[in-house]
Design a protein around this motif. Sequence first.
Motif, PDB file in Angstrom:
ATOM      1  N   GLU A 124       0.836  -1.197   0.000  1.00 35.99           N
ATOM      2  CA  GLU A 124       0.000   0.000   0.000  1.00 35.99           C
ATOM      3  C   GLU A 124       0.871   1.247   0.000  1.00 35.99           C
ATOM      4  OE1 GLU A 124      -3.553   2.080   2.599  1.00 35.99           O
ATOM      5  OE2 GLU A 124      -3.064  -0.023   2.929  1.00 35.99           O
ATOM      6  N   ALA A 125       0.663   2.114  -0.982  1.00 35.42           N
ATOM      7  CA  ALA A 125       1.425   3.354  -1.124  1.00 35.42           C
ATOM      8  C   ALA A 125       0.846   4.431  -0.195  1.00 35.42           C
ATOM      9  CB  ALA A 125       1.376   3.827  -2.573  1.00 35.42           C
ATOM     10  N   PRO A 126       1.587   5.519   0.013  1.00 37.01           N
ATOM     11  CA  PRO A 126       1.071   6.592   0.877  1.00 37.01           C
ATOM     12  C   PRO A 126      -0.275   7.156   0.428  1.00 37.01           C
ATOM     13  CG  PRO A 126       3.404   6.911   0.497  1.00 37.01           C
ATOM     14  CD  PRO A 126       2.960   5.781  -0.386  1.00 37.01           C
ATOM     15  N   ASP A 127      -0.599   7.038  -0.858  1.00 33.79           N
ATOM     16  CA  ASP A 127      -1.889   7.539  -1.350  1.00 33.79           C
ATOM     17  C   ASP A 127      -3.019   6.532  -1.142  1.00 33.79           C
ATOM     18  OD1 ASP A 127      -1.391   5.635  -3.290  1.00 33.79           O
ATOM     19  OD2 ASP A 127      -1.290   7.054  -4.953  1.00 33.79           O
ATOM     20  N   GLY A 128      -2.715   5.377  -0.519  1.00 36.39           N
ATOM     21  CA  GLY A 128      -3.722   4.374  -0.214  1.00 36.39           C
ATOM     22  C   GLY A 128      -3.918   3.313  -1.273  1.00 36.39           C
ATOM     23  N   LYS A 129      -3.285   3.469  -2.430  1.00 37.83           N
ATOM     24  CA  LYS A 129      -3.423   2.497  -3.516  1.00 37.83           C
ATOM     25  C   LYS A 129      -2.365   1.416  -3.385  1.00 37.83           C
ATOM     26  CE  LYS A 129      -5.343   5.835  -6.709  1.00 37.83           C
ATOM     27  NZ  LYS A 129      -5.175   6.540  -7.978  1.00 37.83           N
TER      28      LYS A 129
END
Length: 83
Positions: free
Chosen positions: A73-78
Amino acid sequence: MSIKSIRFFNDRDVRAVWDDENNCWLFSAIDIVRAINNEADYNRAGSYWRWLKRKFKQQNIQVVSATHGFKCEAPDGKMRKAD
């Protein structure tokens, strides 16, 4: 790779996922770079990691294992591929 976790290093978040097949934790290389360099900006840490990988590749040094490209999971939530 269903379990995800946040580990801490130098008070920084380091994303990790559990790999059931290999029975080990996989950590985000960019998060490690951020923690070691005390970098607040995720994008700058990512740029540095990509630059570092190119430099190592030029010297025929393998910097990632066969787990290269696991989803985290990336910092943008994706969910995005990570080293």
